[in-house]
Design a protein around this motif. Structure first.
Motif, PDB file in Angstrom:
ATOM      1  N   ARG A  91       9.040  18.936  -4.273  1.00 64.23           N
ATOM      2  CA  ARG A  91       9.787  20.183  -4.294  1.00 64.23           C
ATOM      3  C   ARG A  91       9.449  20.960  -5.556  1.00 64.23           C
ATOM      4  N   LEU A  92       9.226  22.267  -5.390  1.00 65.05           N
ATOM      5  CA  LEU A  92       8.904  23.160  -6.496  1.00 65.05           C
ATOM      6  C   LEU A  92       9.953  24.252  -6.596  1.00 65.05           C
ATOM      7  N   VAL A  93      10.165  24.722  -7.815  1.00 66.65           N
ATOM      8  CA  VAL A  93      11.063  25.840  -8.072  1.00 66.65           C
ATOM      9  C   VAL A  93      10.223  27.078  -8.331  1.00 66.65           C
ATOM     10  N   GLY A  94      10.634  28.200  -7.781  1.00 65.89           N
ATOM     11  CA  GLY A  94       9.911  29.441  -8.033  1.00 65.89           C
ATOM     12  C   GLY A  94      10.765  30.635  -7.666  1.00 65.89           C
ATOM     13  N   ASN A  95      10.287  31.802  -8.037  1.00 70.69           N
ATOM     14  CA  ASN A  95      10.971  33.030  -7.654  1.00 70.69           C
ATOM     15  C   ASN A  95      10.557  33.426  -6.239  1.00 70.69           C
TER      16      ASN A  95
END
Ligand SMILES: [Zn+2]
Length: 135
Positions: A91-95
């Motif tokens: 899982r990645l966090v991004g805008n």
């Protein structure tokens, strides 16, 4: 002016790959477990050995938060920060970009876009993706 990441250690390697236009994640060289966020030891087997493997950037929205009141004038509200589960599993966090935050939905297909912001850093962002996950 936005506050930008000033990464060190394995995190700096992640951002350096992004700055070169490649989305790569750390992966254990002994057991194959993905390591993200990057770190020195594998959470599954404790190994220090790792490589940086390319990932598709395609995934589905796992969760998100929408900010309506910016604490920094560099940010235009409302904006969404999403957690995306990649097809490969991490899982990645991004805008979020190219869609209204109010249109977000669980499991929405998205794809990563790398936004260069310096010679050493590019930020991960996600936009709607058209491809369906192959199961
Ligand atoms: Zn391992």
């Amino acid at each position: 002016m936005r506050i930008l990441p000033n990464p060190v250690g394995p995190n700096a390697e992640f951002y350096a790959w992004c700055a070169r236009g490649e989305l790569r994640l750390q992966r254990c060289a002994d057991c194959g477990t993905w390591r993200h966020p990057p770190r020195h030891r594998c959470a599954a087997c404790g190994s220090l050995a790792a490589s940086w493997e390319p990932v598709s950037g395609r995934g589905r929205v796992f969760s998100w938060t929408i900010t309506h009141q910016a604490l920094d004038p560099a940010f235009t509200t409302p904006y969404a920060v999403v957690i995306v589960e990649l097809d490969e599993g991490p899982r990645l966090v991004g805008n979020l970009r190219d869609m209204e935050p109010s249109d977000l939905a669980l499991d929405l297909p998205v794809e990563a876009v790398l936004e260069p912001i310096s010679d050493t850093v590019a930020l991960v962002q996600f936009r709607p993706g058209s491809r369906q996950r192959s199961e």
